[in-house]
Design an enzyme around this catalytic site. Structure first.
Site, short mmCIF file in Angstrom:
data_model
loop_
_atom_site.label_atom_id
_atom_site.label_comp_id
_atom_site.label_asym_id
_atom_site.label_seq_id
_atom_site.Cartn_x
_atom_site.Cartn_y
_atom_site.Cartn_z
N ASP A 184 42.48 100.71 24.47
CA ASP A 184 41.16 100.93 23.95
C ASP A 184 40.86 100.24 22.66
OD1 ASP A 184 38.71 101.85 23.87
OD2 ASP A 184 39.27 103.70 23.18
N TYR A 185 39.72 99.63 22.51
CA TYR A 185 39.62 98.92 21.32
C TYR A 185 39.68 100.05 20.09
CZ TYR A 185 37.49 95.02 23.95
OH TYR A 185 37.11 93.89 24.77
#
Length: 211
Positions: free
Chosen positions: A85-86
């Site tokens: 995930d960012y």
């Protein structure tokens, strides 16, 4: 599975799980008895990476039934699932686009953005996990254009309190308000907004009434 005598919310919850996962996943299994998603980077207007058939980004986890569905996904022998995930990507992009000096310094120093925002917005209170959660909601709600009314619903507070939080936020990060106003004016004039690399998102509806 609940009957119609169950509450509407419970019915919708189980109906969603059944139609999205229980009914669909078995049909997507290939000849090797495996599931394979398809990743797309041009499917959503924001340019985010998305997946379909099945959508691996929306596999439920917050309910007991959702956890059971997740257990149906088993990696092949010798392999492992990897989740990625960012890290606060929207805030990082905002800091770059709007040249938000306060945010840039926090990111460069490796400081918890939401905790620091909470300290600024609630200066006279001990920062608990709950207040950090409020600050996180404020951080993301504002950059997605949430109104004071929308934020009040999300935080379960009054509209006046939500407006005060937003006003304090713009005092802490004034570049954000300047940038947002600038983008609105650009969209009004041109009918689209664009990313750093020139990807355009056209505004289909009339935006003349945007304040």
């Amino acid at each position: 599975f609940p009957t119609r005598r169950s509450s509407d919310l419970e019915w919708r919850h189980f109906s969603k799980l059944k139609s999205t996962y229980s009914d669909i996943l078995p049909k997507l299994i290939d000849k090797n008895h495996r599931l394979h998603t398809t990743y797309l980077n041009t499917y959503v207007i924001s340019g985010r990476l998305s997946s379909i058939n099945p959508n691996l980004q929306n596999i439920p986890i917050k309910t007991e039934e959702g956890v059971k569905i997740r257990k149906a996904f088993v990696a092949k022998d010798g392999y492992k699932f990897v989740g990625g995930d960012y890290s606060q990507v929207e805030l990082r992009v905002l800091a770059e686009f709007a040249n938000v000096k306060g945010l840039i310094k926090l990111f460069n120093d490796g400081i918890d953005i939401h905790m620091e925002t909470a300290k600024q917005i609630f200066p006279d209170q001990e920062i608990t996990r709950e207040l950090r959660g409020y600050a996180k909601a404020i951080n993301f709600s504002i950059i997605y254009g949430t109104t004071a009314f929308g934020l009040s619903k999300r935080l379960n507070t009054t509209k006046n309190s939500a407006q005060k939080y937003m006003d304090n936020y713009f005092k802490i990060y004034p570049e954000v308000k300047i940038y947002m106003n600038k983008e609105i004016e650009f969209a009004k004039e041109n009918g689209y907004v664009e990313t750093l690399f020139g990807r355009r998102a056209y505004i289909d509806n009339d935006i003349k009434g945007i304040q």
